[in-house]
Design a protein around this motif. Structure first.
Motif, PDB file in Angstrom:
ATOM      1  N   ALA A  41       0.901  -1.318   0.057  1.00 17.80           N
ATOM      2  CA  ALA A  41       0.013   0.017  -0.031  1.00 17.80           C
ATOM      3  C   ALA A  41       0.954   1.089  -0.085  1.00 17.80           C
ATOM      4  O   ALA A  41       0.619   2.150  -0.820  1.00 17.80           O
ATOM      5  N   VAL A  42       1.736   1.333   0.952  1.00 19.31           N
ATOM      6  CA  VAL A  42       2.760   2.162   1.073  1.00 19.31           C
ATOM      7  C   VAL A  42       3.551   2.525  -0.469  1.00 19.31           C
ATOM      8  O   VAL A  42       3.746   3.714  -1.124  1.00 19.31           O
ATOM      9  N   ALA A  43       4.002   1.581  -1.009  1.00 23.26           N
ATOM     10  CA  ALA A  43       4.659   1.633  -2.261  1.00 23.26           C
ATOM     11  C   ALA A  43       3.898   2.311  -3.521  1.00 23.26           C
ATOM     12  O   ALA A  43       4.183   2.793  -4.399  1.00 23.26           O
ATOM     13  N   ALA A  44       2.404   2.014  -3.320  1.00 25.32           N
ATOM     14  CA  ALA A  44       1.473   2.625  -4.132  1.00 25.32           C
ATOM     15  C   ALA A  44       1.200   3.831  -3.855  1.00 25.32           C
ATOM     16  O   ALA A  44       0.088   4.460  -4.592  1.00 25.32           O
ATOM     17  N   ARG A 348      -0.651 -10.639  -0.597  1.00 27.54           N
ATOM     18  CA  ARG A 348      -0.447  -9.965  -1.971  1.00 27.54           C
ATOM     19  C   ARG A 348      -1.902  -9.657  -2.681  1.00 27.54           C
ATOM     20  O   ARG A 348      -2.212  -8.523  -3.283  1.00 27.54           O
ATOM     21  N   ILE A 349      -2.926 -10.579  -2.542  1.00 27.36           N
ATOM     22  CA  ILE A 349      -4.224 -10.542  -3.368  1.00 27.36           C
ATOM     23  C   ILE A 349      -5.119  -9.420  -2.560  1.00 27.36           C
ATOM     24  O   ILE A 349      -5.450  -8.523  -3.524  1.00 27.36           O
ATOM     25  N   ILE A 355      -5.392  -1.493  -3.026  1.00 24.95           N
ATOM     26  CA  ILE A 355      -4.755  -0.439  -4.042  1.00 24.95           C
ATOM     27  C   ILE A 355      -5.848  -0.029  -4.944  1.00 24.95           C
ATOM     28  O   ILE A 355      -6.290   0.982  -5.206  1.00 24.95           O
ATOM     29  N   ARG A 356      -6.465  -0.928  -5.663  1.00 24.90           N
ATOM     30  CA  ARG A 356      -7.345  -0.640  -6.844  1.00 24.90           C
ATOM     31  C   ARG A 356      -8.527   0.073  -6.209  1.00 24.90           C
ATOM     32  O   ARG A 356      -9.235   0.860  -6.985  1.00 24.90           O
ATOM     33  N   GLN A 357      -8.882  -0.463  -5.125  1.00 23.33           N
ATOM     34  CA  GLN A 357     -10.194   0.170  -4.284  1.00 23.33           C
ATOM     35  C   GLN A 357      -9.841   1.630  -4.286  1.00 23.33           C
ATOM     36  O   GLN A 357     -10.758   2.392  -4.259  1.00 23.33           O
TER      37      GLN A 357
END
Length: 496
Positions: A41-44, A348-349, A355-357
């Motif tokens: 999440a942080v990387a995104a 991971r899933i 992230i997409r949400q």
């Protein structure tokens, strides 16, 4: 008041020092189910917080996988040396050095100090950490209480992930709880050897700890209600491991249950079994499985059972009964595949879905094998039991195929008669089995018992996930002389 500590890009907070009460993603629990969610999440570009009231890292690095394997490896190395001429002549003691083994275990656990490894490596990802007990108190709202009683309320802008793991099941046997038995936590963190250890349960933990404590020279008695050990696997795998453990002096009482346990005044344990056997021992280890840790985190607010029932989730690990898809349950707590490596996979899933949400991308539908579906939970769960010999399995077993009415062809090979040039002077007893779809000829499952079984199973995992047929596996050529030639043996056994 504990001061704030900075490590890398993230910060370790107390409830008194937390600088913001809003994060995009909040994970309750700090094991392998949560840390990859937060770091991804942080990387995104999202802000992520992990909350835990115990050691950061969860059970795995301190009381489960890491210490247990650190305890098992010395015996494995000693037995490997005994198998090779030129090395065995230098082996003068039949047992491992217990003190050195415990020291090695302590080094891997960092003396049960999370700030020596797990805290800094987590904070280096940019994830914030908060020490405290977390409880859901509303939609995306969490109350956190520190050990000194100070409380705050924080809010997740996007998602909350329940990653609280599991806890040992203690059977309802008269006197057992009052006797304060060992659980896997005590067995992997002990620094003394019981003269006689009774182990209740013959799953992975029970068999691994029988291997560990017999390697120290302790007397070990294992009690199980099943007719064979490792009952979730093929009976032949259980038989081979049991025979090897019996050769090490381990005694088994199969088809037996405990009817009474008593802790005596001298701290010894006395047990009575359903078969009428009475035993006295120094300690008893309960290794009869685990249940999801669902109590204490506020799930009842959303009508989710907190009695140890697995939290029901969809393929993206979102809790089915909660509206708006903001609550996730990842890892052991959902009961789908309670293994460390599967926690990493589920994380991971879930992270991809979160992230997409957060980006407003709700168009991706769940479908087998896509990036927001934990399909392997159903079809390709690999597992290794680090006994001697080791057992590795993935996918369907023969028993599971029968239970699910899946038409299959069973292919087996006996002793693993390869690799002796590199691994030992005798071939040793081993066994391998393929479960193949009777119609498509695709590989559905594999179980292997023997030397290097731990490193053999991933090839089968790849084949199952890839939907590989036997006519293609014929062209996968293993190197000589390696243990991977067990695949060649199975191809020959299949008549190909």
């Amino acid at each position: 008041m504990t001061s704030t500590k900075d490590h890398g890009n993230g910060t370790l907070y107390t409830t008194s020092s937390l600088k913001t009460c809003d994060y995009d993603v909040i994970c309750i629990g700090s094991g392998w189910a949560s840390r990859p969610i937060a770091s991804r999440a942080v990387a995104a570009g999202l802000e992520a917080l992990i909350i835990d009231n115990d050691l950061i890292g969860g059970d795995c690095p301190f009381w489960a996988c890491v210490p247990s394997k650190a305890l098992l490896r010395p015996s494995e190395a000693l037995e490997a040396a005994k198998a090779v001429g030129g090395a065995r002549e230098r082996v003068t003691d039949p047992n491992v050095d217990a003190k050195a083994v415990f020291n090695r275990r302590d080094a891997f656990t960092r003396g049960w100090n999370d700030e020596k490894l797990l805290v800094p490596t987590t904070l280096e990802t940019g994830t914030d950490l908060l020490r405290g007990t977390a409880k859901l108190v509303g939609v995306k709202k969490i109350a956190v209480t520190s050990k000194d009683g100070h409380s705050i309320e924080i809010t997740a802008r996007c998602a909350v992930a329940i990653c609280t793991g599991s806890t040992p099941r203690i059977p309802d046997v008269p006197g057992l709880k009052a006797a304060h038995p060992w659980t896997p936590k005590e067995a992997t963190s002990a620094s003394s050897i019981p003269k006689h250890l009774i182990i209740l349960g013959t799953g992975a933990v029970g068999c691994e700890m029988a291997t560990v404590y017999s390697s120290f020279g302790a007397k070990v008695t294992v009690i199980s209600s099943t007719s064979e050990i490792l009952s979730k696997l093929d009976n032949e795998a259980g038989r081979l491991v049991r025979t090897a453990l019996e050769a090490r002096g381990v005694e088994f009482l199969l088809g037996s249950t405990l009817v009474e346990v008593q802790r005596m005044r001298d701290s010894s344990i006395t047990v009575k079994t359903s078969s009428g056997t009475q035993l006295s021992a120094s300690e008893i280890l309960v290794a009869t499985g685990r249940k999801p840790r669902t109590d204490g985190c506020g799930l009842e607010l959303f009508d989710i059972p907190i009695d140890g029932t697995p939290v029901e989730v969809d393929e993206s690990l979102r809790v089915k009964s909660v509206r708006d898809k903001w609550l996730y349950a990842v890892g052991d707590v959902n009961g789908r595949s309670p293994l460390t490596h599967m926690c990493k996979y589920q994380a991971r899933i879930a992270a991809t879905a979160i992230i997409r949400q957060a980006r407003g991308d709700l168009t991706t539908e769940q479908a087998p094998w896509n990036s927001v579906s934990a399909t392997a939970d159903h079809l390709a769960i690999p597992q290794v039991i680090f006994t001697q010999p080791a057992v590795a399995s993935v996918g369907l077993s023969r028993m599971q195929a029968k239970e699910r009415n899946v038409p299959v062809r069973i292919i087996q090979t006996g002793a693993v008669t390869v690799g002796a040039l590199l691994h030992g002077d005798t071939f040793g007893e081993g066994w391998a089995q393929w479960v193949v779809d009777a119609e498509s000829e695709k590989l559905l499952g594999m179980t292997v018992v023997g030397q290097d079984a731990t490193e053999l199973i991933h090839a089968a995992t790849v084949a199952i996930v890839g939907g590989v047929r036997l006519d293609r596996l014929v062209h996968t050529v293993p190197c000589f002389p390696t243990m991977s030639e067990v695949y060649l043996n199975l191809i020959e056994a299949a008549g190909l």
